[in-house]
Design an enzyme around this catalytic site. Structure first.
Site, PDB file in Angstrom:
ATOM      1  N   MET A  24     -56.752 -29.069 -47.315  1.00  0.00           N
ATOM      2  CA  MET A  24     -57.159 -27.743 -47.806  1.00  0.00           C
ATOM      3  C   MET A  24     -55.951 -27.046 -48.430  1.00  0.00           C
ATOM      4  SD  MET A  24     -60.368 -27.278 -47.347  1.00  0.00           S
ATOM      5  CE  MET A  24     -60.433 -25.540 -47.815  1.00  0.00           C
ATOM      6  N   ASP A  82     -58.775 -29.154 -51.986  1.00  0.00           N
ATOM      7  CA  ASP A  82     -59.842 -28.155 -52.107  1.00  0.00           C
ATOM      8  C   ASP A  82     -59.250 -26.766 -51.911  1.00  0.00           C
ATOM      9  OD1 ASP A  82     -62.200 -26.697 -52.005  1.00  0.00           O
ATOM     10  OD2 ASP A  82     -62.837 -27.475 -50.052  1.00  0.00           O
ATOM     11  N   MET A 103     -70.786 -23.424 -43.970  1.00  0.00           N
ATOM     12  CA  MET A 103     -69.992 -22.596 -43.034  1.00  0.00           C
ATOM     13  C   MET A 103     -70.933 -22.018 -41.980  1.00  0.00           C
ATOM     14  SD  MET A 103     -67.532 -20.529 -45.694  1.00  0.00           S
ATOM     15  CE  MET A 103     -66.905 -21.323 -47.183  1.00  0.00           C
ATOM     16  N   HIS A 160     -69.782 -30.662 -54.475  1.00  0.00           N
ATOM     17  CA  HIS A 160     -69.127 -30.282 -53.219  1.00  0.00           C
ATOM     18  C   HIS A 160     -69.921 -29.140 -52.601  1.00  0.00           C
ATOM     19  CE1 HIS A 160     -65.579 -29.826 -50.564  1.00  0.00           C
ATOM     20  NE2 HIS A 160     -65.785 -28.516 -50.677  1.00  0.00           N
ATOM     21  N   HIS A 203     -68.879 -30.442 -47.104  1.00  0.00           N
ATOM     22  CA  HIS A 203     -67.668 -29.961 -46.436  1.00  0.00           C
ATOM     23  C   HIS A 203     -68.111 -29.049 -45.305  1.00  0.00           C
ATOM     24  CE1 HIS A 203     -63.700 -27.443 -46.765  1.00  0.00           C
ATOM     25  NE2 HIS A 203     -63.817 -28.076 -45.612  1.00  0.00           N
ATOM     26  N   ASP A 205     -70.315 -26.545 -49.580  1.00  0.00           N
ATOM     27  CA  ASP A 205     -69.555 -25.885 -48.519  1.00  0.00           C
ATOM     28  C   ASP A 205     -70.491 -25.291 -47.479  1.00  0.00           C
ATOM     29  OD1 ASP A 205     -66.708 -26.111 -49.251  1.00  0.00           O
ATOM     30  OD2 ASP A 205     -67.330 -25.038 -51.061  1.00  0.00           O
ATOM     31  N   SER A 255     -67.319 -27.163 -56.693  1.00  0.00           N
ATOM     32  CA  SER A 255     -67.762 -26.514 -55.464  1.00  0.00           C
ATOM     33  C   SER A 255     -68.911 -25.567 -55.793  1.00  0.00           C
ATOM     34  CB  SER A 255     -66.603 -25.737 -54.833  1.00  0.00           C
ATOM     35  OG  SER A 255     -67.122 -24.904 -53.828  1.00  0.00           O
ATOM     36  N   MET A 276     -67.519 -26.747 -42.538  1.00  0.00           N
ATOM     37  CA  MET A 276     -66.606 -25.807 -41.876  1.00  0.00           C
ATOM     38  C   MET A 276     -67.366 -25.238 -40.678  1.00  0.00           C
ATOM     39  SD  MET A 276     -65.022 -24.301 -45.377  1.00  0.00           S
ATOM     40  CE  MET A 276     -66.362 -25.003 -46.340  1.00  0.00           C
TER      41      MET A 276
END
Ligand code: DX5
Ligand code: ZN
Length: 234
Positions: A147, A181, A43, A39, A73, A41, A14, A75
């Protein structure tokens, strides 16, 4: 990603745990150290209270890091909104949360992701049951994400109570990639790998390690060893 036979182990550091001031070098060293995927992330400050990176940063990584396979990913509160931007930025897979869309919305977002040439993942947060991913949605997706922390930031404690969801999904979807994750390390990976997870995300445990290649090797070995205990198809 696999759809029918037993899926292979994939280790995805990540990038949230990297030094963003040296992003190209940080991503490059992970690939040299044996990472399969990066990965990423994303957001939006709505679905989760935090804001991280968006499509412009993803594009920089895909332009500057040779061999980067970006597992995005998302979010975000409105997953459909970012599909084109992420695809144009070089995203290879796009994982959204079922809490953001509901079942009907998920069906449409999966189609949109596939139309943009990306693989599709569907995620469940710790307080969402795995059955929120219906058979229809799970079969249409390429990957399911359980998650093991509340989404929003790195470096949190692994929530072992989420592991039964991995077993439940592995029994229903024997050929799919199942990702875990949050809080994963050499110490916490075994129950997930034994339950059926083949894609391991780890931020802090890999980026902060003295020898990341050794951690990546051990996470991969845990998955390979765990396959013999995977729950049989329902
Ligand atoms: C949390 C993110 C995770 C996180 C993992 O919202 O989705 O990917 O960065 O970091 P660690 O491995 O440090 O828990
Ligand atoms: Zn993540």
């Amino acid at each position: 990603m696999s759809t029918s036979s037993t899926p292979s182990a994939k280790i995805a550091p990540s990038v949230l745990a990297s030094d963003f001031g040296k992003l190209t070098a940080e991503c490059t060293r992970m690939i040299k150290d044996g990472a399969d995927w990066l990965h990423m992330d994303v957001m939006d400050g709505h679905f989760v209270p935090n804001i991280t990176i968006g499509a412009p940063v993803l594009k920089s990584v895909s332009d500057s890091v040779t061999g980067a396979w970006m597992d995005c990913h998302m979010m975000v509160a409105d997953p459909a909104r970012w599909v084109k931007d992420v695809a144009d930025a070089g995203g290879k897979s796009y994982t959204f949360h079922i809490e953001a869309t509901g079942e009907e919305g998920a069906d449409k977002v999966i189609d949109l992701i596939h139309e943009h040439g990306m693989k599709c993942g569907v995620a469940v947060s710790p307080h969402t049951p795995s059955t929120a991913i219906t058979d229809a949605i799970g079969n249409k997706a390429d990957m399911l994400l359980v998650m093991t922390v509340v989404p929003g930031r790195g470096g949190q404690k692994f929530m072992a109570e989420c592991v039964p969801k991995v077993s439940e999904l592995r029994a229903r979807f024997p050929g799919k990639d199942i990702q875990v994750d949050g809080g994963l390390s050499e110490k916490t990976v075994k129950p997930c790998a034994d339950a059926g997870s083949n894609v391991i995300v780890a931020g802090t445990a890999i980026f902060n390690a003295e020898n990341p290649s050794d951690v990546i090797f051990k996470l991969r070995k845990a998955v390979d060893d765990g396959k013999s205990s995977w729950p049989k198809a329902a």
